[in-house]
Design a protein around this motif. Structure first.
Motif, PDB file in Angstrom:
ATOM      1  N   THR A   1       0.841  -1.199   0.000  1.00  0.00           N
ATOM      2  CA  THR A   1       0.000   0.000   0.000  1.00  0.00           C
ATOM      3  C   THR A   1       0.879   1.253   0.000  1.00  0.00           C
ATOM      4  O   THR A   1       0.562   2.250  -0.659  1.00  0.00           O
ATOM      5  CB  THR A   1      -0.924  -0.027   1.234  1.00  0.00           C
ATOM      6  OG1 THR A   1      -1.794  -1.156   1.083  1.00  0.00           O
ATOM      7  CG2 THR A   1      -1.757   1.232   1.350  1.00  0.00           C
TER       8      THR A   1
ATOM      9  N   GLY B   1      -3.785  -6.129   2.494  1.00  0.00           N
ATOM     10  CA  GLY B   1      -5.058  -6.570   3.059  1.00  0.00           C
ATOM     11  C   GLY B   1      -4.895  -7.038   4.493  1.00  0.00           C
ATOM     12  O   GLY B   1      -3.774  -7.252   4.972  1.00  0.00           O
TER      13      GLY B   1
ATOM     14  N   CYS C   1      -1.735 -11.272  -0.145  1.00  0.00           N
ATOM     15  CA  CYS C   1      -2.424 -10.012   0.152  1.00  0.00           C
ATOM     16  C   CYS C   1      -3.826 -10.253   0.710  1.00  0.00           C
ATOM     17  O   CYS C   1      -4.310  -9.492   1.536  1.00  0.00           O
ATOM     18  CB  CYS C   1      -2.485  -9.133  -1.088  1.00  0.00           C
ATOM     19  SG  CYS C   1      -3.055 -10.020  -2.529  1.00  0.00           S
TER      20      CYS C   1
ATOM     21  N   GLU D   1      -0.804  -5.207   8.093  1.00  0.00           N
ATOM     22  CA  GLU D   1      -0.535  -6.405   7.301  1.00  0.00           C
ATOM     23  C   GLU D   1       0.835  -6.952   7.709  1.00  0.00           C
ATOM     24  O   GLU D   1       1.848  -6.270   7.562  1.00  0.00           O
ATOM     25  CB  GLU D   1      -0.533  -6.037   5.816  1.00  0.00           C
ATOM     26  CG  GLU D   1      -0.352  -7.232   4.926  1.00  0.00           C
ATOM     27  CD  GLU D   1      -0.403  -6.872   3.447  1.00  0.00           C
ATOM     28  OE1 GLU D   1       0.285  -5.918   3.047  1.00  0.00           O
ATOM     29  OE2 GLU D   1      -1.120  -7.555   2.704  1.00  0.00           O
TER      30      GLU D   1
ATOM     31  N   TYR E   1      -8.140  -1.633   5.212  1.00  0.00           N
ATOM     32  CA  TYR E   1      -8.121  -2.435   3.984  1.00  0.00           C
ATOM     33  C   TYR E   1      -9.524  -2.901   3.604  1.00  0.00           C
ATOM     34  O   TYR E   1     -10.472  -2.749   4.369  1.00  0.00           O
ATOM     35  CB  TYR E   1      -7.219  -3.659   4.185  1.00  0.00           C
ATOM     36  CG  TYR E   1      -5.772  -3.303   4.432  1.00  0.00           C
ATOM     37  CD1 TYR E   1      -4.999  -2.764   3.419  1.00  0.00           C
ATOM     38  CD2 TYR E   1      -5.182  -3.507   5.675  1.00  0.00           C
ATOM     39  CE1 TYR E   1      -3.666  -2.448   3.629  1.00  0.00           C
ATOM     40  CE2 TYR E   1      -3.851  -3.191   5.897  1.00  0.00           C
ATOM     41  CZ  TYR E   1      -3.095  -2.662   4.872  1.00  0.00           C
ATOM     42  OH  TYR E   1      -1.782  -2.357   5.082  1.00  0.00           O
TER      43      TYR E   1
ATOM     44  N   GLU F   1      -7.784   1.008   1.177  1.00  0.00           N
ATOM     45  CA  GLU F   1      -6.327   0.962   0.989  1.00  0.00           C
ATOM     46  C   GLU F   1      -5.852  -0.360   0.381  1.00  0.00           C
ATOM     47  O   GLU F   1      -4.656  -0.601   0.270  1.00  0.00           O
ATOM     48  CB  GLU F   1      -5.610   1.258   2.315  1.00  0.00           C
ATOM     49  CG  GLU F   1      -5.876   2.670   2.769  1.00  0.00           C
ATOM     50  CD  GLU F   1      -4.796   3.253   3.666  1.00  0.00           C
ATOM     51  OE1 GLU F   1      -3.772   2.609   3.893  1.00  0.00           O
ATOM     52  OE2 GLU F   1      -5.016   4.381   4.133  1.00  0.00           O
ATOM     53  N   SER F   2      -6.794  -1.215  -0.003  1.00  0.00           N
ATOM     54  CA  SER F   2      -6.415  -2.425  -0.746  1.00  0.00           C
ATOM     55  C   SER F   2      -6.352  -2.150  -2.238  1.00  0.00           C
ATOM     56  O   SER F   2      -6.020  -3.056  -3.008  1.00  0.00           O
ATOM     57  CB  SER F   2      -7.410  -3.557  -0.467  1.00  0.00           C
ATOM     58  OG  SER F   2      -7.281  -3.993   0.863  1.00  0.00           O
TER      59      SER F   2
END
Ligand code: NDP
Length: 533
Positions: free
Chosen positions: A293, A316, A347, A444, A470, A515-516
């Motif tokens: 990200t 993610g 992810c 993450e 995410y 934000e994914s």
């Protein structure tokens, strides 16, 4: 790292020892080892009688896949205009096997002038050959690539496991077949673009600059190249620094399939140099990025206002949600597959287990028992479940987030296991007592680390699942179809798996919210990303 660092003991009395090859004969969880006649083949196997759940545990002999099928060259050039060439500046670096730290080959590092050349030849090939070619002709080339991937699947799988560290079971059964499937699937679209729902004459964008990560090197290359080529674009692909080898073998396959020169170009080298120059290049009309990200945000800022088409597949922190009416045996397998597949370097990994409070103790106990049976070690051994972490920096990131989890008060557990002497390894890890505010519940980790959180009601499950920046994926385990639909409508995730996890299909669009990232790969939607629509 000392040997004692590599022996990971949780200190819990009830754990099952992780069996290592050749260690049969040790007492395992209080169970006695006996010699038994194998009921099917009549051979004498040494078995461990049972764990405390009365399951018989086999002591597997090593079953390494031969690496002789892979013909590694001492050095590799850049793939530009249908040929391998030295970089203009002559820079190179070494790629290593993360399971052993053995250097595998020297790899060319592209600079800005190589990017200029690759984009120029890709532009020319798009204008003169690939763009004007009929969809049916393009399809023939893509079918050919798909078939060669299948023919050379063992070679690709072994090379992927060598360069990435993932178990051969996964590269052989997931990465390579899915890469072929993507080429087959999009070959099928190449002559049907006008029926795809994007107007009567959908036009390609031009040159696609594609930057991919190290967690699924070949599969990500296929996800990027297949739809772009089917739609009539040409490509410049930048693989991750630590995993260039299968992208270079794919370049060889592209040569073997006799794609016109310049249609696919592969530039190895640093993201901050080759990657940055590629996405910024004025000749690139479409940027497709998969990665962190952080880098994705930087690229968005730098590309704002350029008019380039963009898709971003970023990080993610998926919730894998287990209700009390879930089929527990399947759910346990789904939890394991959700977070320990590919060492958790995924992810869309189900890194947060949301479990209904009434069954939390049972689920955690059964999960621990299952984890104690996972085999960690040589990625080329067909019995291996967990391979090596891809690189030293990633291992360091996992370690520091796990330490932070402990410091914040969560309870850490791993099965007892001996980590190999060399390479980058991290044991499967489960955190209980995790609160929503903990960093291990929010960030993450991209490693084999699961954070367990409980909930009481479906509303609470949705609120906790959505409590993240995410929005890539989620899983729901329940016997009620209506509950699955109710949850799927409320979860902020691009993909929601029902009573399953980490299932991929080229016909099914994949991508995130928030934000994914944005944009979809796979399916009809994946074509839109490469058409001027
Ligand atoms: P990055 O985002 O740095 O790398 C992804 C790709 O982008 C690589 O090919 C990289 O090249 C390239 N790149 C890096 N910087 C730039 C730039 N400025 N311009 C253009 N391209 C660039 O991920 P990392 O490999 O560093 O991993 C860091 C974290 O990212 C992981 O811990 C994980 O959390 C997350 N991640 C997420 C992935 C996903 O699938 N969503 C995949 C990989 C990582 P190079 O390899 O040379 O750096």
């Amino acid at each position: 790292m000392t040997k004692s660092d590599r022996t990971h003991k949780s200190g819990l009395a009830d754990e099952t020892e992780l069996l290592q090859p050749g260690e049969a004969g040790e007492e395992v969880n209080g169970a006695e080892e006996v010699e038994r006649k194998h009921p099917l083949v009549g051979a004498t196997d040494r078995l461990v009688t049972a764990d405390r759940h009365d399951r018989v545990l086999f002591d597997y002999s090593p079953a390494p896949e031969s690496r002789s099928i892979v013909h590694l060259q001492p050095s590799y050039g850049l793939f530009i205009d249908g040929e391998f060439a030295e970089p203009v500046d002559g820079h190179a670096y070494k790629t290593e096997n993360p399971a052993t730290e053995e250097v595998l080959a020297e790899i060319a590092a592209a600079g800005a002038r190589d990017v200029d050349r690759a984009v120029e030849v890709a532009g020319r090939a798009q204008q003169t050959v690939w763009g004007p070619m009929s969809g049916a002709e393009r399809a023939k080339y893509l079918f050919r690539v798909a078939r060669i991937i299948q023919e050379r699947s063992r070679e690709l799988a072994v090379l992927e496991s060598l360069d990435n560290g993932k178990p051969i079971r996964e590269s052989r059964d997931v990465d390579v077949p899915l890469a072929a499937a993507h080429f087959f699937y999009y070959a099928g679209w190449a002559d049907k673009l006008e029926y795809a729902g994007f107007g009567p004459h959908p036009a390609p964008i031009g040159v696609a600059g594609q930057v991919i990560p190290w967690n699924f090197p070949l599969m990500m290359a296929a996800w990027k190249l297949a739809p772009a080529l089917a739609a009539g674009n040409t490509c410049v692909l930048k693989p991750a620094t630590t995993t260039p080898l299968t992208a270079l073998l794919l370049a060889e396959i592209i040569q073997q399939a006799e794609l016109p020169p310049g249609v696919v170009n592969v530039l190895t080298g640093a993201g901050s140099v080759a990657g940055a120059a590629l996405v910024a290049h004025p000749g690139v009309g479409k940027v497709a990025f998969t990665g962190s990200t952080e880098v994705g945000k930087d690229l968005l800022l730098s590309l704002a206002g350029t008019g380039k088409h963009l898709t971003m597949e970023l990080g993610g922190k998926a919730a894998n949600i287990v209700f009390e009416d879930a089929p527990l045996d399947q759910a346990i397998e789904g939890i394991v597959n959700g977070i320990f597949f590919n060492q958790g370097e995924v992810c869309c990994a189900g890194s947060r287990l949301l479990v209904q409070e009434s069954i939390a103790d049972t689920v955690v106990e059964r999960l621990k028992n299952r984890l104690a049976t996972l085999r960690m070690g040589d990625p080329l051994d067909k019995n291996t479940d967990l391979g090596a972490i891809n690189n030293a920096a990633q291992l360091e990131k996992i370690r520091s987030l796990v330490e932070e989890g402990e410091a914040e008060g969560a309870v850490r557990w791993s099965p007892s296991c001996t980590l190999p002497e060399h390479g980058y390894w991290f044991p499967p890890t489960v955190f209980t007592g995790v609160s929503q505010a903990h960093r291990i519940a929010q960030e993450e980790i991209f490693g084999p680390v699961l954070s367990v959180i409980t909930f009481r009601t479906p509303e609470e499950a949705v609120a906790k699942a959505n409590n993240t920046v995410y929005g890539l994926s989620a899983g729901v385990w329940t016997e009620k179809g209506s509950r699955i639909l109710w949850m799927a409508g409320r979860l902020h995730a691009g993909v929601v798996w029902a009573n399953s996890f980490n299932r991929f299909d080229p016909a099914s669009p994949f991508g995130g919210y928030r934000e994914s990232g944005f944009g979809r790969e796979g399916g009809r939607q994946g074509l839109a990303a490469y058409l001027d629509v």
